[in-house]
Design an enzyme around this catalytic site. Structure first.
Site, PDB file in Angstrom:
ATOM      1  N   ASP A 144      -3.184 -18.084   2.636  1.00  0.00           N
ATOM      2  CA  ASP A 144      -4.364 -18.777   2.098  1.00  0.00           C
ATOM      3  C   ASP A 144      -4.876 -19.807   3.103  1.00  0.00           C
ATOM      4  O   ASP A 144      -6.073 -19.904   3.380  1.00  0.00           O
ATOM      5  CB  ASP A 144      -4.092 -19.405   0.723  1.00  0.00           C
ATOM      6  CG  ASP A 144      -2.718 -20.044   0.603  1.00  0.00           C
ATOM      7  OD1 ASP A 144      -1.939 -19.981   1.583  1.00  0.00           O
ATOM      8  OD2 ASP A 144      -2.405 -20.607  -0.455  1.00  0.00           O
ATOM      9  N   ASP A 192     -10.947  -7.622   8.264  1.00  0.00           N
ATOM     10  CA  ASP A 192     -12.374  -7.589   7.927  1.00  0.00           C
ATOM     11  C   ASP A 192     -12.986  -8.985   7.962  1.00  0.00           C
ATOM     12  O   ASP A 192     -14.137  -9.160   8.363  1.00  0.00           O
ATOM     13  CB  ASP A 192     -12.601  -6.953   6.542  1.00  0.00           C
ATOM     14  CG  ASP A 192     -12.885  -5.456   6.654  1.00  0.00           C
ATOM     15  OD1 ASP A 192     -12.437  -4.837   7.647  1.00  0.00           O
ATOM     16  OD2 ASP A 192     -13.546  -4.896   5.756  1.00  0.00           O
ATOM     17  N   LYS A 212       3.287 -15.037   2.912  1.00  0.00           N
ATOM     18  CA  LYS A 212       3.249 -15.810   1.664  1.00  0.00           C
ATOM     19  C   LYS A 212       4.690 -15.974   1.185  1.00  0.00           C
ATOM     20  O   LYS A 212       5.023 -15.700   0.028  1.00  0.00           O
ATOM     21  CB  LYS A 212       2.378 -15.068   0.632  1.00  0.00           C
ATOM     22  CG  LYS A 212       2.049 -15.867  -0.614  1.00  0.00           C
ATOM     23  CD  LYS A 212       0.984 -16.919  -0.400  1.00  0.00           C
ATOM     24  CE  LYS A 212       0.866 -17.822  -1.610  1.00  0.00           C
ATOM     25  NZ  LYS A 212      -0.158 -18.873  -1.436  1.00  0.00           N
ATOM     26  N   ASP A 239      -5.240  -6.126   6.026  1.00  0.00           N
ATOM     27  CA  ASP A 239      -6.460  -5.418   5.637  1.00  0.00           C
ATOM     28  C   ASP A 239      -7.580  -6.428   5.411  1.00  0.00           C
ATOM     29  O   ASP A 239      -8.680  -6.313   5.957  1.00  0.00           O
ATOM     30  CB  ASP A 239      -6.164  -4.622   4.353  1.00  0.00           C
ATOM     31  CG  ASP A 239      -7.301  -3.697   3.968  1.00  0.00           C
ATOM     32  OD1 ASP A 239      -8.243  -3.546   4.760  1.00  0.00           O
ATOM     33  OD2 ASP A 239      -7.238  -3.112   2.860  1.00  0.00           O
ATOM     34  N   TYR A 272       0.821  -1.215   0.000  1.00  0.00           N
ATOM     35  CA  TYR A 272       0.000   0.000   0.000  1.00  0.00           C
ATOM     36  C   TYR A 272       0.854   1.262   0.000  1.00  0.00           C
ATOM     37  O   TYR A 272       0.684   2.140   0.842  1.00  0.00           O
ATOM     38  CB  TYR A 272      -0.937  -0.002   1.215  1.00  0.00           C
ATOM     39  CG  TYR A 272      -2.076  -0.998   1.118  1.00  0.00           C
ATOM     40  CD1 TYR A 272      -2.146  -1.927   0.088  1.00  0.00           C
ATOM     41  CD2 TYR A 272      -3.087  -1.013   2.060  1.00  0.00           C
ATOM     42  CE1 TYR A 272      -3.187  -2.835   0.013  1.00  0.00           C
ATOM     43  CE2 TYR A 272      -4.135  -1.919   1.992  1.00  0.00           C
ATOM     44  CZ  TYR A 272      -4.168  -2.834   0.966  1.00  0.00           C
ATOM     45  OH  TYR A 272      -5.204  -3.735   0.882  1.00  0.00           O
TER      46      TYR A 272
END
Ligand code: ATP
Ligand code: MG
Length: 338
Positions: free
Chosen positions: A206, A234, A173, A230, A124
């Protein structure tokens, strides 16, 4: 000595839920002195800017702010106030507890976990976004630094240590994004060695998402980079019934800002329908941060008790028949009785 905090009432339902929150804080005798500052639409009307310098100065001086939701006008060239605050104060840790409460529509009970998201680097970056090849190729840089990883992972371990939590899971990852995610994982492994009393687990993102949905109780504190954090925070909010009860903190070395995750909800502004719990839980996080963990716990327990026993007092979004004010009344009564 009383602790001064900056208070931004915010836009839309902000003032209503902030008034309710401050009533509960007062009932708990937290010894807080509130310095009200302008930001958002009210600041734009009064001062011609979304965040006046004076407001920034007050947050800088006091180091702590409790913030109602702020609206960033769309399409007028304003950049998000929340992003501006994050950048200005280098608020590198986004800390989001996800805790089950009674009476919420959710798949699981008894979830109690915290996601710690790195908030300043990762995928980001404001620079590092480029369209090339006549606009036919989009390039986004992922930047992970040793310093950025160290401070976020250390924050997660300290949070675990100070709150009696048992386990930190680093989500990554590194098998595919070997450089950036790999560095983050290496650093996490190193820092974990400094905290032998806390269990360390690593999980590929994942798999972490699948595990969250299938067996969320295995998680305690999760620490991860910006993009994964992020999405996962959520996901965790969804696991405990959505954004209605979701608080968050943005924490830096010199300043920390506590807020509800939801927005300003202009559709219910002034109707006394707004649920104050997310902001109250943010205030509880603030009390923990200030070393007043018992008072923070009193707020969380009070909310739990009122949701369980006083459906007539809670707001309609929680299935109750009350208003913002009756919810606050019930909470004030509850925390005073303890
Ligand atoms: P913003 O533009 O500031 O994000 P919004 O309307 O998108 O404002 P959200 O928080 O995203 O605000 O609200 C989504 C929906 O959830 C709205 O219908 C709103 O009424 C409802 N909502 C949000 N917060 C609350 C709350 N604290 N209590 C009750 N309902 C809420
Ligand atoms: Mg919104």
């Amino acid at each position: 000595m009383s602790q001064s905090i900056a208070v931004i009432k915010g836009d839309g339902i902000g003032p209503e839920i902030m008034d309710a929150t401050l009533r509960v804080l007062d009932a708990l005798d937290c010894g807080l002195d509130y310095q009200f500052i302008d930001a958002g639409l009210t600041a734009l009307e009064k001062h011609g800017t979304l965040i006046p310098q004076e407001s920034l100065d007050t947050i800088e001086k006091l180091g702590i702010a409790l913030k109602g939701p702020l609206t960033t006008p769309i399409g007028k060239g304003f950049s998000s106030i929340n992003v501006q605050l994050r950048r200005h104060f280098d608020l590198y840790a986004n800390v989001r507890p996800a805790v089950s409460f009674p009476g919420t529509r959710s798949r699981y009970d008894d979830i109690d976990m915290i996601t710690v998201r790195e908030n300043t680097e990762g995928a980001y970056l404001s620079d590092g976004q480029e369209l090339i090849d006549d606009g036919n190729t989009g390039l986004s840089v992922i930047k992970v630094t040793r310093e950025g990883s160290e401070r976020i992972v250390r924050y997660a371990f300290e949070l675990a240590k100070n709150n009696g939590r048992k386990k930190v899971t680093a989500v990554h990852k590194a098998n595919i994004i070997k450089t950036s995610s790999g560095l983050f994982l290496d650093v996490a492994r190193e820092i974990a060695k400094e905290y032998p009393e806390i269990e360390f687990q690593e999980m590929i993102v994942d798999n972490a998402c699948m595990q969250l949905v299938m067996n969320p109780h295995q998680f305690d504190v999760v620490v991860t980079t910006n993009l994964f954090g992020d999405i996962m925070s959520d996901l965790c909010a969804g696991l405990v019934g959505g954004l209605g009860l979701a608080p968050g903190a943005n924490i830096g070395e010199d300043a920390a800002i506590f807020e509800a995750v939801h927005g300003s909800a202009p559709d219910i502004e002034g109707k006394k329908l707004a649920n104050p719990c997310a902001l109250l839980l943010a205030a509880a996080q603030m009390l923990d941060h200030l070393g007043m963990n018992e008072k923070g716990t009193a707020i969380r327990r009070g909310i739990r008790d009122v949701l369980e026993r006083r459906r007539d007092m809670v707001t309609p979004d929680m299935g109750g028949t009350g208003s913002t004010d009756t919810f606050a009344d019930a909470l004030v009564e509850q925390v005073k009785a303890k």
